[in-house]
Design an enzyme around this catalytic site. Structure first.
Site, short mmCIF file in Angstrom:
data_model
loop_
_atom_site.label_atom_id
_atom_site.label_comp_id
_atom_site.label_asym_id
_atom_site.label_seq_id
_atom_site.Cartn_x
_atom_site.Cartn_y
_atom_site.Cartn_z
N ARG A 64 0.83 -1.21 0.00
CA ARG A 64 0.00 0.00 0.00
C ARG A 64 0.86 1.26 0.00
NH1 ARG A 64 -2.62 -4.00 2.77
NH2 ARG A 64 -1.57 -3.49 4.71
N GLU A 101 3.01 -6.99 13.00
CA GLU A 101 2.01 -7.23 14.04
C GLU A 101 1.58 -8.69 13.99
OE1 GLU A 101 -1.44 -4.78 13.59
OE2 GLU A 101 -2.25 -5.33 15.54
P1 AMP Z 1 4.04 -2.63 12.00
O1 AMP Z 1 5.35 -3.16 11.45
O2 AMP Z 1 3.58 -3.43 13.19
O3 AMP Z 1 4.10 -1.16 12.27
O4 AMP Z 1 2.95 -2.89 10.88
C1 AMP Z 1 2.81 -2.00 9.81
C2 AMP Z 1 2.62 -2.71 8.50
O5 AMP Z 1 1.70 -3.79 8.60
C3 AMP Z 1 2.04 -1.76 7.47
O6 AMP Z 1 2.67 -2.02 6.21
C4 AMP Z 1 0.56 -2.08 7.43
O7 AMP Z 1 0.09 -2.07 6.11
C5 AMP Z 1 0.45 -3.48 8.04
N1 AMP Z 1 -0.51 -3.53 9.17
C6 AMP Z 1 -0.20 -3.81 10.46
N2 AMP Z 1 -1.29 -3.81 11.24
C7 AMP Z 1 -2.31 -3.49 10.43
C8 AMP Z 1 -3.73 -3.29 10.65
N3 AMP Z 1 -4.29 -3.43 11.86
N4 AMP Z 1 -4.50 -2.95 9.59
C9 AMP Z 1 -3.94 -2.80 8.35
N5 AMP Z 1 -2.62 -2.97 8.08
C10 AMP Z 1 -1.82 -3.32 9.10
#
Ligand code: AMP
Length: 181
Positions: A64, A101
């Site tokens: 995205r 995550e």
């Molecule tokens: P993080 O590394 O935990 O900050 O996760 C960020 C990445 O995971 C981004 O590229 C987001 O597109 C995706 N992502 C993580 N959690 C979500 C969520 N709850 N909804 C949508 N995309 C998420």
């Protein structure tokens, strides 16, 4: 007054519970992207703090971050560099592990994508734990890029991602917050 000023971007983000696994509230920006004025407002707001900064490249995180980052790069009159999942880039690439995550993965960038000292803005749709963005910053810094800042549409503040990036001295800009995840 711009037609995009009255738009509530948060209203245009759709939440899909339990995707991709139980307990995750997936913040889906496809509904924002398909709304012409919403998409434009989103890009206008993402670039707002960086319009008068010297930025030569936008780095977007798959997938995205490509859609948003491409539009941001166009607005800022600069180039775009993709940060991709492992094995997707055709040229010689360097990688960085990161924790998501919901899983663990590796991101990569072409080793010749950025010149030493080039000012770069990092863009993605959402910051949660900050693991992906932190890995992206490390990757950019391996190429000795000057990371000017990072812009995200959505922040999940309870997961602490922004604090993690700020520890790396990255100026962060987010548009919409969803508490409680
Ligand atoms: P993080 O590394 O935990 O900050 O996760 C960020 C990445 O995971 C981004 O590229 C987001 O597109 C995706 N992502 C993580 N959690 C979500 C969520 N709850 N909804 C949508 N995309 C998420």
């Amino acid at each position: 007054m711009s037609v995009t000023m009255d738009i509530d971007l948060k209203d245009l983000v759709r939440t899909i519970p339990d995707y991709p696994k139980p307990g995750i509230m997936f913040r889906d920006i496809t509904t924002l992207l398909s709304h012409a004025n919403g998409f434009r407002a989103c890009i206008e707001q993402l670039v707002a703090p960086f319009g008068d900064r010297r930025i030569e490249l936008v780095a977007g995180i798959e997938a995205r971050g490509f859609i948003l980052g491409g539009a941001v790069a166009d607005r800022l009159h600069c180039g775009f560099v993709p940060i991709r999942k492992k094995g997707k880039l055709p040229g010689k690439a360097i990688g960085q592990d990161y924790e998501l995550e919901y899983g663990i993965d590796v991101i990569e960038i072409h080793e010749d994508a950025i010149s030493v000292g080039q000012p770069v803005l990092l863009v993605d749709d959402l910051i949660a734990t900050g693991g992906t963005a932190e890995a992206a910053v490390k990757l950019l810094r391996k190429l000795r890029a000057d990371v000017i800042g990072a812009a995200f549409v959505i922040d999940l503040p309870d997961l602490g991602g922004l604090a993690r990036l700020r520890k790396l001295c990255i100026e962060c800009h987010t548009l919409v917050t969803f508490e409680g995840d």
